[in-house]
Design an enzyme around this catalytic site. Structure first.
Site, PDB file in Angstrom:
ATOM      1  N   SER A 152       0.806  -1.224   0.000  1.00 43.87           N
ATOM      2  CA  SER A 152       0.000   0.000   0.000  1.00 43.87           C
ATOM      3  C   SER A 152       0.837   1.271   0.000  1.00 43.87           C
ATOM      4  CB  SER A 152      -0.944   0.025   1.208  1.00 43.87           C
ATOM      5  OG  SER A 152      -0.252   0.364   2.382  1.00 43.87           O
ATOM      6  N   LYS A 190       1.707   4.198   7.546  1.00 43.61           N
ATOM      7  CA  LYS A 190       0.883   5.022   6.665  1.00 43.61           C
ATOM      8  C   LYS A 190       1.284   6.494   6.790  1.00 43.61           C
ATOM      9  CE  LYS A 190      -1.988   1.934   4.950  1.00 43.61           C
ATOM     10  NZ  LYS A 190      -1.154   0.797   5.362  1.00 43.61           N
TER      11      LYS A 190
END
Length: 232
Positions: A152, A190
Site C-alpha cells: 500500500s 501510513k
C-alpha cells in the site's frame, strides 16, 4: 557487464519512471548518484544505451525508456544484486534516489517484526533479531527497524519486504509517514493526516482506501527516517 554506477542509474531511472511516468532530469540523476557534473550522467546513459538497457527518444525531452534490467551475471562484483542499498529521506512525495550504502560505521537495531503497508496487522515484538544499519541513516534519538509487509506504500517507494528505519517518537506532523498503533492491537505504516478530532491514515497506492480513526484510538510509535532494500 555493468559497473556499479551504471547499475545504480538504471535502477533509479526504472524506479522514477514507475512512479512518475516520465524520466528524471539530468540534475535529478546527478544528485541521486552523488556525481558533481552532468557529463558523468551523459556517459552513463550512453553506456546503458549501447548495451541495450535503455533507449532515448530524441524527439522528446526527458524521454528515457528502460528496455530491460540486468541479470545477475551481467553485473560487476561491486554491483551485485544481493548488495544492500540504502534510501534516505523524508519520503514526503516520492523515492528521492537509490544510494549504495558505503558507510563503514554501522550499528545494530532491533528488528521488531513485520509491519503492514496494507491492512493493519498485529504488532510483533520479537527482540531477538537485529539488523545492521549505516550510521549515516541515524540521527538523534532511539531507533528500531521493521520489515514491510504489503504494497500500500509503493507510490512512496516503500515495497513489500523492505526494512524501514523508524525513529521512536510519540508525535508527528501531518504528511509524515508513521508507525501507527490502533486500539493498542494493530500496527500499520501510513501517511498521517490530522483532521480535527480524527486522524486519517493514507496509503500511497490508489487501490487502498484511507482509514479514518478517532485520535484517541491511535498512538504514534515512531516516524519513518530511512529504508534498507536488498536486491535479489
Amino acid at each position: 557487464m555493468l559497473t556499479r554506477k551504471q547499475h545504480e542509474l538504471l535502477l533509479f531511472i526504472d524506479s522514477y519512471l514507475g512512479q512518475t511516468g516520465f524520466s528524471p532530469s539530468f540534475d535529478e540523476m546527478k544528485d541521486a548518484l552523488g556525481l558533481k557534473s552532468k557529463s558523468g550522467i551523459h556517459r552513463l546513459i550512453s553506456a546503458l544505451e549501447e548495451r541495450g538497457f535503455i533507449q532515448r527518444r530524441h524527439n522528446r525531452a526527458r524521454a528515457l525508456e528502460v528496455l530491460r534490467l540486468p541479470e545477475p551475471a551481467q553485473l560487476s562484483p561491486a554491483a551485485s544484486p544481493n548488495s544492500l542499498n540504502v534510501i534516505k529521506g523524508d519520503f514526503s512525495q516520492r523515492l528521492a534516489g537509490v544510494k549504495t550504502g558505503e558507510a563503514a560505521a554501522s550499528m545494530s537495531l532491533p528488528l521488531y517484526g513485520r509491519i503492514a503497508a496494507g491492512l493493519p496487522i498485529e504488532a510483533l515484538h520479537d527482540h531477538s533479531e537485529q539488523v545492521e544499519v549505516p550510521m549515516a541513516l541515524l540521527g538523534q534519538g532511539e531507533h528500531y527497524a521493521l520489515e514491510v509487509a504489503g504494497d500500500s506504500m509503493i507510490e512512496a517507494g516503500i515495497l513489500d519486504g523492505d526494512t524501514v528505519i523508524i525513529r521512536r517518537e510519540d508525535n508527528a506532523e501531518s504528511g509524515q509517514i508513521v508507525v501507527a498503533l490502533i486500539d493498542d492491537a494493530e500496527v500499520t505504516l501510513k501517511r498521517l493526516r490530522k483532521k480535527g478530532n480524527t486522524v486519517a491514515l493514507e496509503a500511497a497506492n490508489s487501490a487502498y482506501e484511507t482509514r479514518i480513526v478517532p485520535a484517541e484510538r491511535l498512538k504514534i510509535q515512531g516516524r519513518l527516517v530511512g529504508l534498507l532494500r536488498t536486491y535479489h
